[in-house]
Design a protein around this motif. Structure first.
Motif, PDB file in Angstrom:
ATOM      1  N   SER A 112      10.766 -50.180  16.492  1.00 54.67           N
ATOM      2  CA  SER A 112      11.783 -49.812  15.511  1.00 54.67           C
ATOM      3  C   SER A 112      12.672 -48.704  16.058  1.00 54.67           C
ATOM      4  N   PHE A 113      12.053 -47.712  16.673  1.00 51.81           N
ATOM      5  CA  PHE A 113      12.833 -46.615  17.253  1.00 51.81           C
ATOM      6  C   PHE A 113      13.744 -47.126  18.367  1.00 51.81           C
ATOM      7  N   LEU A 114      13.218 -47.974  19.228  1.00 49.37           N
ATOM      8  CA  LEU A 114      14.010 -48.491  20.350  1.00 49.37           C
ATOM      9  C   LEU A 114      15.187 -49.329  19.863  1.00 49.37           C
ATOM     10  N   THR A 115      14.961 -50.182  18.866  1.00 53.41           N
ATOM     11  CA  THR A 115      16.058 -51.021  18.379  1.00 53.41           C
ATOM     12  C   THR A 115      17.103 -50.195  17.637  1.00 53.41           C
ATOM     13  N   MET A 116      16.661 -49.189  16.884  1.00 53.90           N
ATOM     14  CA  MET A 116      17.624 -48.314  16.211  1.00 53.90           C
ATOM     15  C   MET A 116      18.470 -47.561  17.233  1.00 53.90           C
ATOM     16  N   PHE A 117      17.832 -47.119  18.303  1.00 57.40           N
ATOM     17  CA  PHE A 117      18.551 -46.406  19.349  1.00 57.40           C
ATOM     18  C   PHE A 117      19.543 -47.315  20.064  1.00 57.40           C
ATOM     19  N   LEU A 118      19.087 -48.479  20.490  1.00 50.99           N
ATOM     20  CA  LEU A 118      19.931 -49.371  21.285  1.00 50.99           C
ATOM     21  C   LEU A 118      21.055 -50.016  20.470  1.00 50.99           C
ATOM     22  N   PHE A 119      20.750 -50.439  19.257  1.00 47.58           N
ATOM     23  CA  PHE A 119      21.695 -51.253  18.484  1.00 47.58           C
ATOM     24  C   PHE A 119      22.277 -50.552  17.261  1.00 47.58           C
ATOM     25  N   GLY A 120      21.854 -49.315  16.996  1.00 47.34           N
ATOM     26  CA  GLY A 120      22.280 -48.633  15.771  1.00 47.34           C
ATOM     27  C   GLY A 120      23.777 -48.578  15.566  1.00 47.34           C
ATOM     28  N   THR A 121      24.535 -48.253  16.625  1.00 47.82           N
ATOM     29  CA  THR A 121      25.985 -48.110  16.452  1.00 47.82           C
ATOM     30  C   THR A 121      26.704 -49.454  16.337  1.00 47.82           C
ATOM     31  N   ALA A 122      25.951 -50.557  16.476  1.00 46.02           N
ATOM     32  CA  ALA A 122      26.571 -51.879  16.293  1.00 46.02           C
ATOM     33  C   ALA A 122      26.952 -52.103  14.835  1.00 46.02           C
ATOM     34  N   PRO A 126      12.568 -57.893  15.196  1.00 42.43           N
ATOM     35  CA  PRO A 126      11.761 -57.414  16.333  1.00 42.43           C
ATOM     36  C   PRO A 126      10.534 -56.621  15.916  1.00 42.43           C
ATOM     37  N   VAL A 127      10.649 -55.819  14.858  1.00 40.44           N
ATOM     38  CA  VAL A 127       9.506 -55.024  14.390  1.00 40.44           C
ATOM     39  C   VAL A 127       8.392 -55.938  13.884  1.00 40.44           C
TER      40      VAL A 127
END
Length: 253
Positions: free
Chosen positions: A130-140, A92-93
């Motif tokens: 990058s921030f949004l994807t880390m936030f949304l999917f990080g715990t996956a 995505p980035v």
């Protein structure tokens, strides 16, 4: 993992525990950068970086979750782990950065584009996504290794439940070290030192090599902080919902 320790010290301690894996991956990236100077392997470099970054997070998450990286059943999870990272975080980035440049060029309607402005827009767009994807999917990522609620939808739900924990630590923790790595490269280029370990003629450049090593290590540490933040958020959410297996509860204690 000790949730009472600050994320930076926890990340540093985790890196020390699996330093052979981390330094090995950083070394591969370092060598690839040197090869890229001479032979221009841009696409291959991007693919290598994606798998290398996911490898750093993979080994750190295993360590933080109290899992043994040497066990075959754990090591076999790397391929799916890396593909998940590439699809959810890395791709995505890259896509958004390219789209930002395309849209910016199209708005100029034939005028000569300002390279610095395009680079700035691309970096800004990449940083936001990058921030949004880390936030949304990080715990996956820890959930795939721990194998409790490993789905993407579950990760998004956790992100909003743990937003108060995730957002400031991703922004000020991961963001700080990622920005520091970028700043090192920019300052070295502007000062005339450069960040290439060898020149285009193939001769060694000690100053550039040192700058590149520092930037790579700082970037790797930002991934270590990311791993700490998402693992803590994941275990914290499981504990709050009463879903943390009793046999593994001491990991979060």
């Amino acid at each position: 993992m000790n949730p009472k320790a600050n994320i930076v010290s926890q990340a540093f301690y985790s890196v020390l525990l699996c330093w052979k894996y981390i330094l090995g991956i950083v070394f591969v990236l370092y060598v690839m950068d040197g090869i890229n100077v001479v032979y221009d392997i841009g696409n291959s470099m991007q693919i290598t970086k994606a798998f290398a970054d996911s490898g750093i997070i993979f080994y750190l998450c295993l360590n933080l979750l109290g899992l043994d990286a040497k066990l075959k059943e754990n090591s076999k999870k790397y391929i799916w782990f890396s593909l998940r990272y590439i699809l959810l975080i890395y791709a995505p980035v890259i896509i958004v950065s390219i789209l930002v440049v395309i849209l910016a060029v199209s708005t100029l309607q034939g005028e000569r584009p300002d390279t610095d402005s395009l680079l700035g827009l691309s970096i800004l767009g990449g940083a936001v996504i990058s921030f949004l994807t880390m936030f949304l999917f990080g715990t996956a990522f820890p959930s795939q290794l721990f194998d409790v609620r490993p789905g993407i939808g579950a990760a998004i739900g956790r992100a909003f439940r743990q937003a108060g924990y995730l957002v400031p630590r991703l922004f000020f923790g991961v963001g700080f070290f990622a920005a520091l790595s970028f700043a090192i490269l920019i300052l070295s280029e502007n000062s005339g030192i450069g960040s290439d370990p060898i020149t285009s003629a193939g001769t060694p450049d000690p100053a550039g090599a040192l700058v590149l090593a520092l930037a790579k290590l700082t970037s790797a540490f930002s991934l270590a902080v990311f791993a700490v933040v998402v693992c803590r958020a994941y275990l914290k959410d499981l504990q709050e919902r009463g879903e943390l297996p009793a046999s593994d509860a001491e990991i979060f204690a």
